[in-house]
Write a protein that holds these residues in place. Structure first.
Motif, PDB file in Angstrom:
ATOM      1  N   TRP A 173     -72.512  14.892 -24.355  1.00 63.24           N
ATOM      2  CA  TRP A 173     -73.387  13.750 -24.602  1.00 63.24           C
ATOM      3  C   TRP A 173     -73.367  12.712 -23.472  1.00 63.24           C
ATOM      4  O   TRP A 173     -74.424  12.226 -23.072  1.00 63.24           O
ATOM      5  CB  TRP A 173     -73.034  13.113 -25.946  1.00 63.24           C
ATOM      6  CG  TRP A 173     -73.975  12.025 -26.351  1.00 63.24           C
ATOM      7  CD1 TRP A 173     -73.673  10.703 -26.527  1.00 63.24           C
ATOM      8  CD2 TRP A 173     -75.365  12.142 -26.641  1.00 63.24           C
ATOM      9  NE1 TRP A 173     -74.781  10.002 -26.902  1.00 63.24           N
ATOM     10  CE2 TRP A 173     -75.842  10.869 -26.976  1.00 63.24           C
ATOM     11  CE3 TRP A 173     -76.264  13.205 -26.631  1.00 63.24           C
ATOM     12  CZ2 TRP A 173     -77.164  10.620 -27.308  1.00 63.24           C
ATOM     13  CZ3 TRP A 173     -77.584  12.962 -26.977  1.00 63.24           C
ATOM     14  CH2 TRP A 173     -78.020  11.682 -27.298  1.00 63.24           C
ATOM     15  N   PRO A 174     -72.228  12.320 -22.891  1.00 62.77           N
ATOM     16  CA  PRO A 174     -72.250  11.351 -21.794  1.00 62.77           C
ATOM     17  C   PRO A 174     -73.107  11.797 -20.606  1.00 62.77           C
ATOM     18  O   PRO A 174     -73.803  10.976 -20.003  1.00 62.77           O
ATOM     19  CB  PRO A 174     -70.774  11.214 -21.398  1.00 62.77           C
ATOM     20  CG  PRO A 174     -70.036  11.542 -22.653  1.00 62.77           C
ATOM     21  CD  PRO A 174     -70.844  12.647 -23.292  1.00 62.77           C
ATOM     22  N   ALA A 175     -73.086  13.076 -20.287  1.00 63.19           N
ATOM     23  CA  ALA A 175     -73.905  13.567 -19.180  1.00 63.19           C
ATOM     24  C   ALA A 175     -75.388  13.460 -19.505  1.00 63.19           C
ATOM     25  O   ALA A 175     -76.210  13.130 -18.640  1.00 63.19           O
ATOM     26  CB  ALA A 175     -73.533  15.008 -18.842  1.00 63.19           C
ATOM     27  N   VAL A 176     -75.752  13.713 -20.754  1.00 62.65           N
ATOM     28  CA  VAL A 176     -77.149  13.586 -21.172  1.00 62.65           C
ATOM     29  C   VAL A 176     -77.581  12.123 -21.119  1.00 62.65           C
ATOM     30  O   VAL A 176     -78.683  11.809 -20.669  1.00 62.65           O
ATOM     31  CB  VAL A 176     -77.359  14.179 -22.579  1.00 62.65           C
ATOM     32  CG1 VAL A 176     -78.722  13.834 -23.135  1.00 62.65           C
ATOM     33  CG2 VAL A 176     -77.169  15.688 -22.542  1.00 62.65           C
ATOM     34  N   LEU A 177     -76.730  11.221 -21.560  1.00 61.81           N
ATOM     35  CA  LEU A 177     -77.057   9.795 -21.482  1.00 61.81           C
ATOM     36  C   LEU A 177     -77.308   9.366 -20.043  1.00 61.81           C
ATOM     37  O   LEU A 177     -78.270   8.643 -19.763  1.00 61.81           O
ATOM     38  CB  LEU A 177     -75.933   8.948 -22.081  1.00 61.81           C
ATOM     39  CG  LEU A 177     -75.774   9.001 -23.594  1.00 61.81           C
ATOM     40  CD1 LEU A 177     -74.568   8.154 -24.014  1.00 61.81           C
ATOM     41  CD2 LEU A 177     -77.024   8.549 -24.295  1.00 61.81           C
ATOM     42  N   ALA A 178     -76.464   9.800 -19.143  1.00 62.52           N
ATOM     43  CA  ALA A 178     -76.631   9.437 -17.734  1.00 62.52           C
ATOM     44  C   ALA A 178     -77.939   9.998 -17.178  1.00 62.52           C
ATOM     45  O   ALA A 178     -78.665   9.302 -16.459  1.00 62.52           O
ATOM     46  CB  ALA A 178     -75.440   9.937 -16.918  1.00 62.52           C
ATOM     47  N   PRO A 221     -75.530  10.766 -32.209  1.00 62.23           N
ATOM     48  CA  PRO A 221     -75.990  12.132 -31.971  1.00 62.23           C
ATOM     49  C   PRO A 221     -75.105  13.163 -32.669  1.00 62.23           C
ATOM     50  O   PRO A 221     -73.899  12.981 -32.799  1.00 62.23           O
ATOM     51  CB  PRO A 221     -75.862  12.273 -30.453  1.00 62.23           C
ATOM     52  CG  PRO A 221     -74.659  11.429 -30.129  1.00 62.23           C
ATOM     53  CD  PRO A 221     -74.724  10.264 -31.093  1.00 62.23           C
ATOM     54  N   ALA A 222     -75.733  14.225 -33.104  1.00 62.34           N
ATOM     55  CA  ALA A 222     -75.001  15.360 -33.672  1.00 62.34           C
ATOM     56  C   ALA A 222     -75.880  16.596 -33.505  1.00 62.34           C
ATOM     57  O   ALA A 222     -77.107  16.493 -33.537  1.00 62.34           O
ATOM     58  CB  ALA A 222     -74.686  15.138 -35.133  1.00 62.34           C
ATOM     59  N   VAL A 223     -75.263  17.737 -33.299  1.00 62.95           N
ATOM     60  CA  VAL A 223     -76.010  18.990 -33.245  1.00 62.95           C
ATOM     61  C   VAL A 223     -75.897  19.640 -34.618  1.00 62.95           C
ATOM     62  O   VAL A 223     -74.801  19.904 -35.102  1.00 62.95           O
ATOM     63  CB  VAL A 223     -75.482  19.922 -32.132  1.00 62.95           C
ATOM     64  CG1 VAL A 223     -76.226  21.242 -32.159  1.00 62.95           C
ATOM     65  CG2 VAL A 223     -75.625  19.249 -30.771  1.00 62.95           C
ATOM     66  N   VAL A 224     -77.058  19.862 -35.239  1.00 66.62           N
ATOM     67  CA  VAL A 224     -77.129  20.436 -36.573  1.00 66.62           C
ATOM     68  C   VAL A 224     -78.035  21.657 -36.513  1.00 66.62           C
ATOM     69  O   VAL A 224     -79.229  21.531 -36.213  1.00 66.62           O
ATOM     70  CB  VAL A 224     -77.685  19.412 -37.592  1.00 66.62           C
ATOM     71  CG1 VAL A 224     -77.773  20.026 -38.972  1.00 66.62           C
ATOM     72  CG2 VAL A 224     -76.836  18.146 -37.600  1.00 66.62           C
ATOM     73  N   LEU A 260     -82.196  16.779 -21.174  1.00 70.05           N
ATOM     74  CA  LEU A 260     -81.501  17.933 -21.743  1.00 70.05           C
ATOM     75  C   LEU A 260     -81.834  19.197 -20.963  1.00 70.05           C
ATOM     76  O   LEU A 260     -80.935  19.990 -20.633  1.00 70.05           O
ATOM     77  CB  LEU A 260     -81.886  18.115 -23.214  1.00 70.05           C
ATOM     78  CG  LEU A 260     -81.295  17.114 -24.205  1.00 70.05           C
ATOM     79  CD1 LEU A 260     -82.033  17.201 -25.539  1.00 70.05           C
ATOM     80  CD2 LEU A 260     -79.812  17.363 -24.397  1.00 70.05           C
ATOM     81  N   ALA A 261     -83.094  19.392 -20.652  1.00 65.36           N
ATOM     82  CA  ALA A 261     -83.515  20.579 -19.904  1.00 65.36           C
ATOM     83  C   ALA A 261     -82.905  20.593 -18.508  1.00 65.36           C
ATOM     84  O   ALA A 261     -82.479  21.646 -18.023  1.00 65.36           O
ATOM     85  CB  ALA A 261     -85.036  20.639 -19.824  1.00 65.36           C
ATOM     86  N   ALA A 262     -82.831  19.432 -17.875  1.00 69.76           N
ATOM     87  CA  ALA A 262     -82.243  19.351 -16.535  1.00 69.76           C
ATOM     88  C   ALA A 262     -80.768  19.751 -16.557  1.00 69.76           C
ATOM     89  O   ALA A 262     -80.262  20.318 -15.595  1.00 69.76           O
ATOM     90  CB  ALA A 262     -82.395  17.940 -15.973  1.00 69.76           C
ATOM     91  N   GLY A 263     -80.108  19.468 -17.647  1.00 68.35           N
ATOM     92  CA  GLY A 263     -78.695  19.836 -17.788  1.00 68.35           C
ATOM     93  C   GLY A 263     -78.493  21.196 -18.428  1.00 68.35           C
ATOM     94  O   GLY A 263     -77.379  21.578 -18.731  1.00 68.35           O
ATOM     95  N   ARG A 264     -79.589  21.897 -18.668  1.00 67.49           N
ATOM     96  CA  ARG A 264     -79.567  23.224 -19.303  1.00 67.49           C
ATOM     97  C   ARG A 264     -79.045  23.186 -20.740  1.00 67.49           C
ATOM     98  O   ARG A 264     -78.407  24.124 -21.201  1.00 67.49           O
ATOM     99  CB  ARG A 264     -78.792  24.221 -18.451  1.00 67.49           C
ATOM    100  CG  ARG A 264     -79.431  24.433 -17.094  1.00 67.49           C
ATOM    101  CD  ARG A 264     -78.754  25.555 -16.331  1.00 67.49           C
ATOM    102  NE  ARG A 264     -79.383  25.695 -15.043  1.00 67.49           N
ATOM    103  CZ  ARG A 264     -78.796  25.383 -13.895  1.00 67.49           C
ATOM    104  NH1 ARG A 264     -77.565  24.946 -13.883  1.00 67.49           N
ATOM    105  NH2 ARG A 264     -79.446  25.534 -12.761  1.00 67.49           N
ATOM    106  N   TRP A 265     -79.346  22.084 -21.442  1.00 63.77           N
ATOM    107  CA  TRP A 265     -78.987  21.952 -22.850  1.00 63.77           C
ATOM    108  C   TRP A 265     -80.260  21.901 -23.694  1.00 63.77           C
ATOM    109  O   TRP A 265     -80.370  21.097 -24.613  1.00 63.77           O
ATOM    110  CB  TRP A 265     -78.188  20.678 -23.112  1.00 63.77           C
ATOM    111  CG  TRP A 265     -76.881  20.599 -22.410  1.00 63.77           C
ATOM    112  CD1 TRP A 265     -75.798  21.397 -22.604  1.00 63.77           C
ATOM    113  CD2 TRP A 265     -76.508  19.663 -21.406  1.00 63.77           C
ATOM    114  NE1 TRP A 265     -74.780  21.019 -21.789  1.00 63.77           N
ATOM    115  CE2 TRP A 265     -75.196  19.953 -21.028  1.00 63.77           C
ATOM    116  CE3 TRP A 265     -77.157  18.610 -20.779  1.00 63.77           C
ATOM    117  CZ2 TRP A 265     -74.513  19.226 -20.067  1.00 63.77           C
ATOM    118  CZ3 TRP A 265     -76.494  17.894 -19.821  1.00 63.77           C
ATOM    119  CH2 TRP A 265     -75.182  18.205 -19.474  1.00 63.77           C
TER     120      TRP A 265
END
Length: 78
Positions: free
Chosen positions: A7-12, A30-33, A63-68
């Motif tokens: 999550w911290p990487a996505v926030l950045a 945030p949570a992944v469900v 998210l896409a840039a981080g492959r998530w």
């Protein structure tokens, strides 16, 4: 629920794309469900602003840039 470790990487990454999105994410839990990133906003006004702002597009790009890549769902807990 626990916050995902990435999550911290996505926030950045989101902050680099859109400051308003980052500010609203400060108010989200945030949570992944079931493979979906669920953002829970305690304040319904922030949840409404999220929906209207286009900030979700910025988050999805981060998210896409981080492959998530995953679906994003925003809800209010009130």
């Amino acid at each position: 629920m626990t916050t995902p470790a990435w999550w911290p990487a996505v926030l950045a990454a989101t902050a680099r794309r859109r400051v308003a999105a980052r500010e609203m994410l400060d108010h989200a839990t945030p949570a992944v469900v079931d493979g979906t990133l669920r953002l829970t906003f305690a304040n319904p006004a922030v949840a409404a602003a999220w929906e209207e702002s286009g900030a979700q597009t910025a988050l999805e790009a981060a998210l896409a840039a981080g492959r998530w890549e995953m679906p994003v769902e925003a809800i209010s807990n009130r």
